[in-house]
Design a protein around this motif. Structure first.
Motif, PDB file in Angstrom:
ATOM      1  N   LYS A   1      38.990 106.728 -35.209  1.00  0.00           N
ATOM      2  CA  LYS A   1      40.035 106.304 -36.145  1.00  0.00           C
ATOM      3  C   LYS A   1      41.356 106.197 -35.384  1.00  0.00           C
ATOM      4  N   PRO A   2      42.068 105.050 -35.522  1.00  0.00           N
ATOM      5  CA  PRO A   2      43.357 104.927 -34.827  1.00  0.00           C
ATOM      6  C   PRO A   2      44.383 105.883 -35.435  1.00  0.00           C
ATOM      7  N   ILE A   3      45.030 106.671 -34.570  1.00  0.00           N
ATOM      8  CA  ILE A   3      45.989 107.669 -35.057  1.00  0.00           C
ATOM      9  C   ILE A   3      47.374 107.529 -34.438  1.00  0.00           C
ATOM     10  N   GLY A   4      47.514 106.679 -33.435  1.00  0.00           N
ATOM     11  CA  GLY A   4      48.822 106.516 -32.801  1.00  0.00           C
ATOM     12  C   GLY A   4      48.842 105.313 -31.890  1.00  0.00           C
ATOM     13  N   PHE A   5      50.032 104.978 -31.403  1.00  0.00           N
ATOM     14  CA  PHE A   5      50.157 103.806 -30.538  1.00  0.00           C
ATOM     15  C   PHE A   5      51.408 103.891 -29.695  1.00  0.00           C
ATOM     16  N   SER A   6      51.386 103.125 -28.620  1.00  0.00           N
ATOM     17  CA  SER A   6      52.548 102.943 -27.768  1.00  0.00           C
ATOM     18  C   SER A   6      52.580 101.473 -27.384  1.00  0.00           C
ATOM     19  N   LEU A   7      53.605 100.766 -27.845  1.00  0.00           N
ATOM     20  CA  LEU A   7      53.757  99.358 -27.510  1.00  0.00           C
ATOM     21  C   LEU A   7      54.839  99.244 -26.443  1.00  0.00           C
ATOM     22  N   VAL A   8      54.505  98.596 -25.342  1.00  0.00           N
ATOM     23  CA  VAL A   8      55.380  98.522 -24.183  1.00  0.00           C
ATOM     24  C   VAL A   8      55.882  97.096 -23.981  1.00  0.00           C
ATOM     25  N   SER A   9      57.198  96.967 -23.827  1.00  0.00           N
ATOM     26  CA  SER A   9      57.800  95.668 -23.510  1.00  0.00           C
ATOM     27  C   SER A   9      58.157  95.639 -22.034  1.00  0.00           C
ATOM     28  N   ILE A  10      57.894  94.508 -21.402  1.00  0.00           N
ATOM     29  CA  ILE A  10      58.244  94.329 -19.995  1.00  0.00           C
ATOM     30  C   ILE A  10      59.184  93.133 -19.921  1.00  0.00           C
ATOM     31  N   ARG A  11      60.384  93.395 -19.414  1.00  0.00           N
ATOM     32  CA  ARG A  11      61.418  92.349 -19.451  1.00  0.00           C
ATOM     33  C   ARG A  11      62.009  92.048 -18.073  1.00  0.00           C
TER      34      ARG A  11
END
Length: 73
Positions: A58-68
């Motif tokens: 079950k998905p319980i968390g996330f980290s979305l990363v931006s690269i600029r």
């Protein structure tokens, strides 16, 4: 716990997880698949470098990363 790259997860699962996480915020996020794809492009989100955390499948968390681009020191 298991960590999976966001690029390996169906977009609908990411959208549902983010919407659920932020549903009680003052300005709630209410992504659709289209608005998620737009946000990924507009904010340079790297799904290859972002992760979804699972517990008992079950998905319980996330980290979305931006690269600029590069950063000068």
């Amino acid at each position: 716990m298991e960590f999976k790259k966001a690029s390996e997860i169906p977009k609908v699962a990411i959208v549902d997880l983010v919407n659920q996480t932020f549903k009680d915020y003052t300005v709630p996020i209410n992504w659709t698949i289209t608005s998620f794809e737009y946000d990924v492009r507009e904010n340079s989100i790297s799904l290859e470098d972002s992760y979804i955390v699972f517990e008992n499948e079950k998905p319980i968390g996330f980290s979305l990363v931006s690269i600029r681009g590069t950063r000068e020191e």
